[in-house]
Design a protein around this motif. Structure first.
Motif, PDB file in Angstrom:
ATOM      1  N   LEU A  37     -12.584   6.281   3.726  1.00  0.00           N
ATOM      2  CA  LEU A  37     -11.603   6.203   2.646  1.00  0.00           C
ATOM      3  C   LEU A  37     -11.158   4.758   2.456  1.00  0.00           C
ATOM      4  O   LEU A  37     -11.027   4.264   1.349  1.00  0.00           O
ATOM      5  CB  LEU A  37     -10.400   7.099   2.957  1.00  0.00           C
ATOM      6  CG  LEU A  37      -9.246   7.054   1.960  1.00  0.00           C
ATOM      7  CD1 LEU A  37      -9.691   7.599   0.603  1.00  0.00           C
ATOM      8  CD2 LEU A  37      -8.062   7.865   2.481  1.00  0.00           C
ATOM      9  N   GLY A  38     -10.905   4.067   3.558  1.00  0.00           N
ATOM     10  CA  GLY A  38     -10.453   2.690   3.493  1.00  0.00           C
ATOM     11  C   GLY A  38     -10.198   2.148   4.890  1.00  0.00           C
ATOM     12  O   GLY A  38     -10.733   2.674   5.878  1.00  0.00           O
ATOM     13  N   ASN A  39      -9.385   1.131   4.964  1.00  0.00           N
ATOM     14  CA  ASN A  39      -9.083   0.475   6.229  1.00  0.00           C
ATOM     15  C   ASN A  39      -7.584   0.257   6.354  1.00  0.00           C
ATOM     16  O   ASN A  39      -6.853   0.324   5.360  1.00  0.00           O
ATOM     17  CB  ASN A  39      -9.809  -0.871   6.313  1.00  0.00           C
ATOM     18  CG  ASN A  39     -11.314  -0.738   6.422  1.00  0.00           C
ATOM     19  OD1 ASN A  39     -11.881  -0.790   7.489  1.00  0.00           O
ATOM     20  ND2 ASN A  39     -11.982  -0.546   5.272  1.00  0.00           N
ATOM     21  N   LEU A  79      -0.703  -0.192   8.235  1.00  0.00           N
ATOM     22  CA  LEU A  79      -0.492  -0.912   6.988  1.00  0.00           C
ATOM     23  C   LEU A  79      -1.791  -0.872   6.191  1.00  0.00           C
ATOM     24  O   LEU A  79      -2.857  -1.240   6.693  1.00  0.00           O
ATOM     25  CB  LEU A  79      -0.111  -2.369   7.291  1.00  0.00           C
ATOM     26  CG  LEU A  79      -0.025  -3.328   6.104  1.00  0.00           C
ATOM     27  CD1 LEU A  79       1.072  -2.900   5.130  1.00  0.00           C
ATOM     28  CD2 LEU A  79       0.222  -4.752   6.599  1.00  0.00           C
ATOM     29  N   THR A  80      -1.719  -0.413   4.935  1.00  0.00           N
ATOM     30  CA  THR A  80      -2.921  -0.255   4.142  1.00  0.00           C
ATOM     31  C   THR A  80      -2.600  -0.449   2.667  1.00  0.00           C
ATOM     32  O   THR A  80      -1.479  -0.837   2.301  1.00  0.00           O
ATOM     33  CB  THR A  80      -3.561   1.131   4.398  1.00  0.00           C
ATOM     34  OG1 THR A  80      -4.845   1.180   3.793  1.00  0.00           O
ATOM     35  CG2 THR A  80      -2.683   2.259   3.895  1.00  0.00           C
ATOM     36  N   ALA A  81      -3.585  -0.208   1.805  1.00  0.00           N
ATOM     37  CA  ALA A  81      -3.402  -0.298   0.357  1.00  0.00           C
ATOM     38  C   ALA A  81      -2.930   1.045  -0.182  1.00  0.00           C
ATOM     39  O   ALA A  81      -3.519   2.088   0.117  1.00  0.00           O
ATOM     40  CB  ALA A  81      -4.712  -0.711  -0.316  1.00  0.00           C
ATOM     41  N   ALA A  82      -1.895   1.030  -1.006  1.00  0.00           N
ATOM     42  CA  ALA A  82      -1.303   2.281  -1.490  1.00  0.00           C
ATOM     43  C   ALA A  82      -2.262   3.074  -2.367  1.00  0.00           C
ATOM     44  O   ALA A  82      -2.226   4.317  -2.360  1.00  0.00           O
ATOM     45  CB  ALA A  82      -0.019   1.983  -2.256  1.00  0.00           C
ATOM     46  N   HIS A  83      -3.138   2.402  -3.101  1.00  0.00           N
ATOM     47  CA  HIS A  83      -3.988   3.144  -4.038  1.00  0.00           C
ATOM     48  C   HIS A  83      -4.978   4.068  -3.323  1.00  0.00           C
ATOM     49  O   HIS A  83      -5.491   5.009  -3.929  1.00  0.00           O
ATOM     50  CB  HIS A  83      -4.737   2.188  -4.978  1.00  0.00           C
ATOM     51  CG  HIS A  83      -5.937   1.534  -4.372  1.00  0.00           C
ATOM     52  ND1 HIS A  83      -5.906   0.264  -3.829  1.00  0.00           N
ATOM     53  CD2 HIS A  83      -7.215   1.965  -4.214  1.00  0.00           C
ATOM     54  CE1 HIS A  83      -7.114  -0.053  -3.380  1.00  0.00           C
ATOM     55  NE2 HIS A  83      -7.922   0.959  -3.602  1.00  0.00           N
ATOM     56  N   LEU A  84      -5.238   3.814  -2.038  1.00  0.00           N
ATOM     57  CA  LEU A  84      -6.109   4.710  -1.287  1.00  0.00           C
ATOM     58  C   LEU A  84      -5.562   6.130  -1.261  1.00  0.00           C
ATOM     59  O   LEU A  84      -6.317   7.102  -1.159  1.00  0.00           O
ATOM     60  CB  LEU A  84      -6.262   4.234   0.154  1.00  0.00           C
ATOM     61  CG  LEU A  84      -7.024   2.946   0.419  1.00  0.00           C
ATOM     62  CD1 LEU A  84      -7.027   2.650   1.905  1.00  0.00           C
ATOM     63  CD2 LEU A  84      -8.438   3.043  -0.117  1.00  0.00           C
ATOM     64  N   LYS A 103       5.758  -1.207  -6.915  1.00  0.00           N
ATOM     65  CA  LYS A 103       5.050  -2.186  -7.741  1.00  0.00           C
ATOM     66  C   LYS A 103       4.045  -3.037  -6.980  1.00  0.00           C
ATOM     67  O   LYS A 103       3.517  -4.009  -7.519  1.00  0.00           O
ATOM     68  CB  LYS A 103       6.050  -3.102  -8.472  1.00  0.00           C
ATOM     69  CG  LYS A 103       6.999  -2.358  -9.401  1.00  0.00           C
ATOM     70  CD  LYS A 103       7.930  -3.316 -10.101  1.00  0.00           C
ATOM     71  CE  LYS A 103       8.885  -2.552 -11.025  1.00  0.00           C
ATOM     72  NZ  LYS A 103       9.810  -3.472 -11.739  1.00  0.00           N
ATOM     73  N   LEU A 104       3.776  -2.707  -5.704  1.00  0.00           N
ATOM     74  CA  LEU A 104       2.785  -3.432  -4.916  1.00  0.00           C
ATOM     75  C   LEU A 104       1.770  -2.438  -4.368  1.00  0.00           C
ATOM     76  O   LEU A 104       2.108  -1.284  -4.094  1.00  0.00           O
ATOM     77  CB  LEU A 104       3.436  -4.196  -3.754  1.00  0.00           C
ATOM     78  CG  LEU A 104       4.374  -5.331  -4.108  1.00  0.00           C
ATOM     79  CD1 LEU A 104       4.993  -5.906  -2.836  1.00  0.00           C
ATOM     80  CD2 LEU A 104       3.660  -6.429  -4.878  1.00  0.00           C
ATOM     81  N   ASP A 105       0.545  -2.892  -4.188  1.00  0.00           N
ATOM     82  CA  ASP A 105      -0.492  -2.023  -3.633  1.00  0.00           C
ATOM     83  C   ASP A 105      -0.449  -2.088  -2.112  1.00  0.00           C
ATOM     84  O   ASP A 105      -1.408  -2.491  -1.460  1.00  0.00           O
ATOM     85  CB  ASP A 105      -1.866  -2.442  -4.163  1.00  0.00           C
ATOM     86  CG  ASP A 105      -2.927  -1.369  -3.924  1.00  0.00           C
ATOM     87  OD1 ASP A 105      -2.570  -0.288  -3.405  1.00  0.00           O
ATOM     88  OD2 ASP A 105      -4.100  -1.615  -4.241  1.00  0.00           O
ATOM     89  N   LEU A 106       0.692  -1.697  -1.564  1.00  0.00           N
ATOM     90  CA  LEU A 106       0.927  -1.711  -0.124  1.00  0.00           C
ATOM     91  C   LEU A 106       1.555  -0.379   0.278  1.00  0.00           C
ATOM     92  O   LEU A 106       2.385   0.174  -0.452  1.00  0.00           O
ATOM     93  CB  LEU A 106       1.869  -2.838   0.287  1.00  0.00           C
ATOM     94  CG  LEU A 106       1.398  -4.277   0.067  1.00  0.00           C
ATOM     95  CD1 LEU A 106       2.539  -5.239   0.326  1.00  0.00           C
ATOM     96  CD2 LEU A 106       0.214  -4.608   0.964  1.00  0.00           C
ATOM     97  N   ALA A 107       1.157   0.123   1.434  1.00  0.00           N
ATOM     98  CA  ALA A 107       1.759   1.345   1.960  1.00  0.00           C
ATOM     99  C   ALA A 107       1.781   1.278   3.473  1.00  0.00           C
ATOM    100  O   ALA A 107       0.914   0.654   4.097  1.00  0.00           O
ATOM    101  CB  ALA A 107       0.990   2.574   1.493  1.00  0.00           C
TER     102      ALA A 107
END
Length: 259
Positions: free
Chosen positions: A49-51, A64-69, A102-106
């Motif tokens: 899925l991602g990293n 810590l990852t990208a929110a859009h995942l 508003k950021l691609d962070l999760a």
């Protein structure tokens, strides 16, 4: 039970100055200690899925990852992460997600994940307030992003085999930053492998959420890496993009609602 098989790694350099010679082994050791692939499954097959990067705050572990995942992914019960000791893919059921506005962070809160002790074994979490640093101002600074592209993975007979890609790059000189936390780096179609051969770079689907690390040479001559950003997007032949990891710090404050 699904299992993870790390089948090696490849490092590529973009540009003459994006060169790190003697420190790549140490860099990969750091990645192995805190970088965590996120796998999704449908009970029959598993895929990358991602990293994510394992971080800590006040003694608690987070990913810590990208929110859009997480936009279209199944519930946390369908997310897996590999145990470092034997490659067993462990369920992240019970995890909770906090997204940065508003950021691609999760951040993925792991405190209620039953498999957490096993997932942490052999890994080391980075304190986010110490690891995340402002984007370096020097245009020639070197950055490394390391993760597992989906194109370099294959699922067969219950095993998900994947190969790590580490990209050594620098800030893109012509790409425009969209916002204060936006970070943009070079990503061309051709790059030099660590053995000197020139290769075509792979697409970066599956790399989202990977840490982007600022590399610097210390007084002892050794390379040191500090987390700078989280990879979120790319345009093949032009750039890879991320958001400053410090943008996730407000998510660690009490009172932030889960995403």
């Amino acid at each position: 039970m699904f299992r993870w098989d790390n089948v090696g790694s490849t490092s590529i350099r973009l540009g003459e100055r994006a060169h790190v010679s003697s420190s790549e082994a140490a860099l990969h050791a750091l990645m192995d200690a805190c970088a965590v692939p996120i796998v999704v499954h449908d009970w029959h097959r598993a895929a990358i899925l991602g990293n994510a990067t394992l971080i800590s705050h006040r003694g608690r572990p987070w990913l810590l990852t990208a929110a859009h995942l997480l936009d279209h992914a199944p519930h946390c019960g369908n997310w897996l992460a590999p145990a470092r000791e034997d490659g067993a893919l462990l369920s992240l059921e019970g995890a909770r997600v906090r997204r940065a506005p508003k950021l691609d962070l999760a951040l993925i809160d792991l405190r209620d994940v039953k498999t957490l002790p096993r997932m942490l074994r052999g890994r080391q979490a980075l304190p986010l307030d110490e690891a995340a640093v402002p984007h370096a101002g020097q245009g020639d600074a070197i950055y490394a992003v390391s993760g597992f592209p989906a194109a370099w993975s294959q699922f067969e007979h219950g095993w998900l085999a994947a190969k790590r890609l580490t990209v050594l790059t620098r800030r893109a000189r012509q790409a425009r930053q969209r916002a204060r936390h936006d970070r943009v780096y070079d990503y061309s179609h051709l790059a030099q492998r660590s053995d000197g051969a020139w290769i075509r770079t792979p697409a970066l689907e599956g790399m989202s959420g990977a840490g982007i690390w600022a590399l610097r040479t210390g007084g002892d001559g050794a390379q040191h890496a500090r987390l700078a950003a989280v990879q979120s997007a790319f345009m093949h032949g032009r750039y890879l993009r991320g958001h400053d990891a410090r943008g996730a710090l407000p998510l660690l404050l009490d009172g932030i609602a889960s995403g």
